[in-house]
Write a protein that holds these residues in place. Structure first.
Motif, PDB file in Angstrom:
ATOM      1  N   ILE A   1       0.841  -1.203   0.000  1.00 26.01           N
ATOM      2  CA  ILE A   1       0.000   0.000   0.000  1.00 26.01           C
ATOM      3  C   ILE A   1       0.875   1.251   0.000  1.00 26.01           C
ATOM      4  O   ILE A   1       0.636   2.192  -0.777  1.00 26.01           O
TER       5      ILE A   1
ATOM      6  N   ASP B   1     -11.571  -7.940   0.574  1.00 22.03           N
ATOM      7  CA  ASP B   1     -11.184  -6.738   1.315  1.00 22.03           C
ATOM      8  C   ASP B   1      -9.825  -6.221   0.836  1.00 22.03           C
ATOM      9  O   ASP B   1      -9.629  -5.011   0.684  1.00 22.03           O
ATOM     10  N   TYR B   2      -8.869  -7.123   0.604  1.00 27.77           N
ATOM     11  CA  TYR B   2      -7.538  -6.709   0.124  1.00 27.77           C
ATOM     12  C   TYR B   2      -7.669  -6.046  -1.243  1.00 27.77           C
ATOM     13  O   TYR B   2      -7.032  -5.022  -1.521  1.00 27.77           O
TER      14      TYR B   2
ATOM     15  N   THR C   1      -9.171  -2.575  -0.852  1.00 28.04           N
ATOM     16  CA  THR C   1      -8.188  -1.651  -0.286  1.00 28.04           C
ATOM     17  C   THR C   1      -7.205  -1.192  -1.356  1.00 28.04           C
ATOM     18  O   THR C   1      -6.926   0.009  -1.496  1.00 28.04           O
TER      19      THR C   1
END
Length: 197
Positions: A26, A64-65, A68
């Motif tokens: 990220i 979810d990953y 994100t």
């Protein structure tokens, strides 16, 4: 055009494994996107393995990953595109992956597609099919068995026939040789590309 590329972020909220530092993706993507926004590139493309999965894998966590990572990518102020990689279908379907990402101006169900920009034609290929022609699906694949199926090759030939300018092709797996990391029918793909350009 000027464009940016990045590849294999493998984002997951998971502990490091070998040379993969999943959680650091990220911050690295954020740095890349900030730089590309500053450079005002015409578009940004990621070349596959956008996200990864937990240990053990769980569909909800994997989604979810993906969400994100896509939210970070969405901070790019311009057209953005994805190339599917094998890890993008590790514990979810190709359909799930495509439904949660944005390829600017491209239909949601398209894993391979093309677009034009400033006199260049760009082609994005999807080699995430088994030798039997099945989509990679929820980890049900062998990453050494990557193929571009006949229907996609036929589309590619038609697509190339419709353009007369220079062409740039993006694909996650390699096309320039043979072996585990290469598309199994890479020679056939190269023949289509050479015939159409």
């Amino acid at each position: 055009p000027r464009f940016g590329m990045f590849t294999d972020p493998h984002y997951a909220d998971a502990s490091p494994n070998g040379t993969r530092y999943y959680r650091e993706s990220i911050a690295k993507m954020t740095e890349c996107i900030d730089r590309m926004n500053g450079e005002k590139v015409d578009f940004l493309i990621e070349l596959g393995d956008f996200k990864d999965q937990g240990r053990p894998p769980a569909e909800k966590s994997t989604l979810d990953y993906l969400d994100t990572a896509e939210a970070v990518f969405g901070r790019f102020r311009g057209p953005r595109f994805h190339v599917t990689g094998n890890h993008d279908m590790d514990s979810i379907s190709k359909e799930q992956f495509l439904s949660r990402i944005t390829n600017t101006g491209i239909a949601k169900d398209r894993a391979y597609y093309s677009f034009d920009m400033k006199g260049l034609h760009f082609v994005v290929l999807d080699a995430n099919f088994t030798s039997g022609g099945a989509d990679y699906e929820r980890g049900n694949f062998d990453w050494t068995d990557a193929v571009i199926p006949r229907s996609e090759l036929d589309w590619l030939a038609r697509d190339l026939a419709g353009t007369s300018g220079p062409v740039i092709v993006f694909v996650h797996q390699q096309l320039d040789g043979a072996g585990d990391h290469f598309v199994k029918n890479a020679a056939e793909v190269r023949r289509v590309l050479q015939a159409g350009t």
